[in-house]
Design a protein around this motif. Sequence first.
Motif, mmCIF file in Angstrom:
data_model
loop_
_atom_site.group_PDB
_atom_site.id
_atom_site.type_symbol
_atom_site.label_atom_id
_atom_site.label_comp_id
_atom_site.label_asym_id
_atom_site.label_seq_id
_atom_site.Cartn_x
_atom_site.Cartn_y
_atom_site.Cartn_z
ATOM 1 N N LYS A 176 5.508 -7.620 5.362
ATOM 2 C CA LYS A 176 4.233 -6.926 4.334
ATOM 3 C C LYS A 176 2.876 -7.356 4.369
ATOM 4 N N ALA A 177 2.488 -8.093 5.188
ATOM 5 C CA ALA A 177 1.476 -8.834 5.607
ATOM 6 C C ALA A 177 0.359 -7.439 6.153
ATOM 7 N N SER A 178 -1.100 -7.775 6.212
ATOM 8 C CA SER A 178 -1.972 -7.008 6.952
ATOM 9 C C SER A 178 -1.807 -5.614 6.484
ATOM 10 N N THR A 179 -1.911 -5.309 5.107
ATOM 11 C CA THR A 179 -2.123 -4.007 4.535
ATOM 12 C C THR A 179 -3.336 -4.083 3.909
ATOM 13 N N TYR A 180 -3.877 -2.776 3.579
ATOM 14 C CA TYR A 180 -4.993 -2.709 2.777
ATOM 15 C C TYR A 180 -4.920 -2.964 1.364
ATOM 16 N N PRO A 181 -6.090 -3.439 0.749
ATOM 17 C CA PRO A 181 -5.989 -3.526 -0.772
ATOM 18 C C PRO A 181 -5.816 -2.089 -1.438
ATOM 19 N N PRO A 182 -5.369 -2.067 -2.555
ATOM 20 C CA PRO A 182 -4.868 -0.847 -3.234
ATOM 21 C C PRO A 182 -5.925 0.272 -3.512
ATOM 22 N N PHE A 183 -7.109 -0.652 -3.736
ATOM 23 C CA PHE A 183 -8.303 0.255 -4.095
ATOM 24 C C PHE A 183 -9.137 0.473 -2.781
ATOM 25 N N ALA A 184 -8.919 0.236 -1.611
ATOM 26 C CA ALA A 184 -9.401 0.491 -0.361
ATOM 27 C C ALA A 184 -9.817 1.899 -0.108
ATOM 28 N N GLY A 185 -9.066 2.718 -0.707
ATOM 29 C CA GLY A 185 -8.878 4.163 -0.749
ATOM 30 C C GLY A 185 -8.125 4.628 0.864
ATOM 31 N N MET A 186 -7.205 3.883 1.364
ATOM 32 C CA MET A 186 -6.627 4.065 2.500
ATOM 33 C C MET A 186 -5.186 4.290 1.974
ATOM 34 N N ALA A 187 -4.411 5.243 3.038
ATOM 35 C CA ALA A 187 -3.034 5.483 2.639
ATOM 36 C C ALA A 187 -2.435 4.123 2.796
ATOM 37 N N ASN A 188 -1.002 3.960 2.259
ATOM 38 C CA ASN A 188 -0.184 2.954 2.249
ATOM 39 C C ASN A 188 0.150 2.903 3.683
ATOM 40 N N GLY A 189 -0.179 1.646 4.432
ATOM 41 C CA GLY A 189 -0.097 1.669 5.900
ATOM 42 C C GLY A 189 -0.712 0.083 6.437
ATOM 43 N N SER A 190 -0.446 -0.257 7.641
ATOM 44 C CA SER A 190 -0.902 -1.309 8.041
ATOM 45 C C SER A 190 -2.419 -1.232 8.562
ATOM 46 N N VAL A 191 -3.050 -2.494 8.413
ATOM 47 C CA VAL A 191 -4.332 -2.302 8.791
ATOM 48 C C VAL A 191 -4.240 -2.794 10.480
ATOM 49 N N PRO A 192 -4.931 -1.770 11.314
ATOM 50 C CA PRO A 192 -4.627 -2.014 12.799
ATOM 51 C C PRO A 192 -5.568 -3.253 13.041
ATOM 52 N N GLU A 193 -5.291 -3.871 14.353
ATOM 53 C CA GLU A 193 -6.145 -4.966 14.859
ATOM 54 C C GLU A 193 -7.370 -4.615 15.036
ATOM 55 N N SER A 194 -7.691 -3.308 15.177
ATOM 56 C CA SER A 194 -9.193 -3.185 15.630
ATOM 57 C C SER A 194 -9.979 -3.178 14.200
ATOM 58 N N ASP A 195 -9.201 -2.829 12.954
ATOM 59 C CA ASP A 195 -9.749 -2.932 11.658
ATOM 60 C C ASP A 195 -9.560 -4.214 11.030
ATOM 61 N N ALA A 196 -9.275 -5.527 12.013
ATOM 62 C CA ALA A 196 -9.264 -6.837 11.547
ATOM 63 C C ALA A 196 -7.912 -7.174 10.641
ATOM 64 N N GLY A 197 -6.829 -6.136 11.202
ATOM 65 C CA GLY A 197 -5.424 -6.365 10.975
ATOM 66 C C GLY A 197 -4.790 -7.563 11.707
ATOM 67 N N TRP A 198 -3.579 -7.813 11.508
ATOM 68 C CA TRP A 198 -2.900 -8.737 12.510
ATOM 69 C C TRP A 198 -1.526 -8.414 12.593
ATOM 70 N N PRO A 199 -0.814 -8.706 13.730
ATOM 71 C CA PRO A 199 0.551 -8.652 13.947
ATOM 72 C C PRO A 199 1.357 -9.316 12.758
ATOM 73 N N THR A 200 2.744 -8.738 12.315
ATOM 74 C CA THR A 200 3.253 -9.446 11.331
ATOM 75 C C THR A 200 4.453 -9.982 11.625
ATOM 76 N N LEU A 201 5.059 -10.940 11.064
ATOM 77 C CA LEU A 201 6.125 -11.851 11.139
ATOM 78 C C LEU A 201 7.204 -11.560 10.346
ATOM 79 N N ALA A 202 8.460 -11.666 10.618
ATOM 80 C CA ALA A 202 9.755 -11.364 9.680
ATOM 81 C C ALA A 202 11.003 -11.899 10.132
#
Length: 358
Positions: free
Chosen positions: A108-134
Amino acid sequence: MPHIFDPLILRDVTFPNRIWLAPMCQYSCDAGDGIPTAWHFVHHATRAVGGFGLLIAEASAVAPEGRITPRDAGIWNHDQVAGWRRVVDVVHSHGAKMGIQLAHAGRKASTYPPFAGMANGSVPESDAGWPTLAPSAIAFDTLAEPRAMTLEEIDDVVDAFVDAAARADEAGFDVVEIHAAHGYLLHEFLSPASNRRDDEYGGSFENRARLLLRVTREVREIWPQSKPLFVRISATDWADTGWNVDESVRLAILLKEIGVDLVDVSSGGNVIADIPAEKNYQVPLAQAIRERSGVATGAVGLITEPAQAEAILTEGHADAVLLGRAALREPYWPLRAASELGVTWRDAPYPEQYTRGA
Ligand code: FNR
């Protein structure tokens, strides 16, 4: 004196009362650096003035890839320690104790803050997201599929929690709480819904609990013996195929043996489930764990009124209450509680500056 205003002693720490601030992400660090800001200072200083006996700082990442969002707080480096020290010092100056929740968000890492105005989803690497581990390559809901961790990566996570605990001590925190709830990494290992590993970290209860027990044991070894250690768990996934209360009781017994002083009892977050979220809905979970394992518990979840909080303690369901959203609405909730429950201003947790108007 109402029970919620009784001090609680765990190891060498005396909590001035049993009304505690639940850990709550503020998503307020700048530029992805994980360093607490003026917001964190104000958020905590206000609740310390308001009379909370313990404030637990938000889920703070033990490694950059363990952040829920790019704006989460961290405790993986020394600049963050310096930032937290300012917060700890102001909280202490008002007589409250300060804890920090050590966290890794796993799948559940690399998501947008709740008030970022983005739909529930992962932040892509192109927007400073990162691959997640589990534990296993199973996605949570609509989030990106994580990669199953190697044994070496599991060792690295244990080390990250231990190093973060050492930094928490340097920053002056009184309590460390290990975050093993809400579908983040350690909970993902516990639950058969997210852990399908066939090595020593998956399958049986012992194997699924192995990572959390290792983290807890190794943190306990370096976290000062004088300071209490808490673990927050989701006592149930609220799903037939998930983690459940009986397993939580077994786990709590083992955590207590290792030297955990209090289990902070939450629930859910690892699978999409129907959660009966109503007043006191998690209190029976805290009660079951307290009664059946003998460990002290914290109750949390829709505790909003002073008489309600008082009854939870006098009826023996928990040793402390934690407030989340009520404390966001009302940072001086303990002062209102004192007034409503008939505590004189002399015995209430008023800062001296306010006693004239009390
Ligand atoms: C939370 N919660 C939460 N829990 C946790 O273990 N670590 C965290 O960092 C957060 N972050 C967080 C942020 C915000 C804005 C909210 C509202 C909640 C859950 C919180 O600690 C608490 O368990 C729940 O909010 C239920 O308690 P209340 O709000 O009903 O008193």
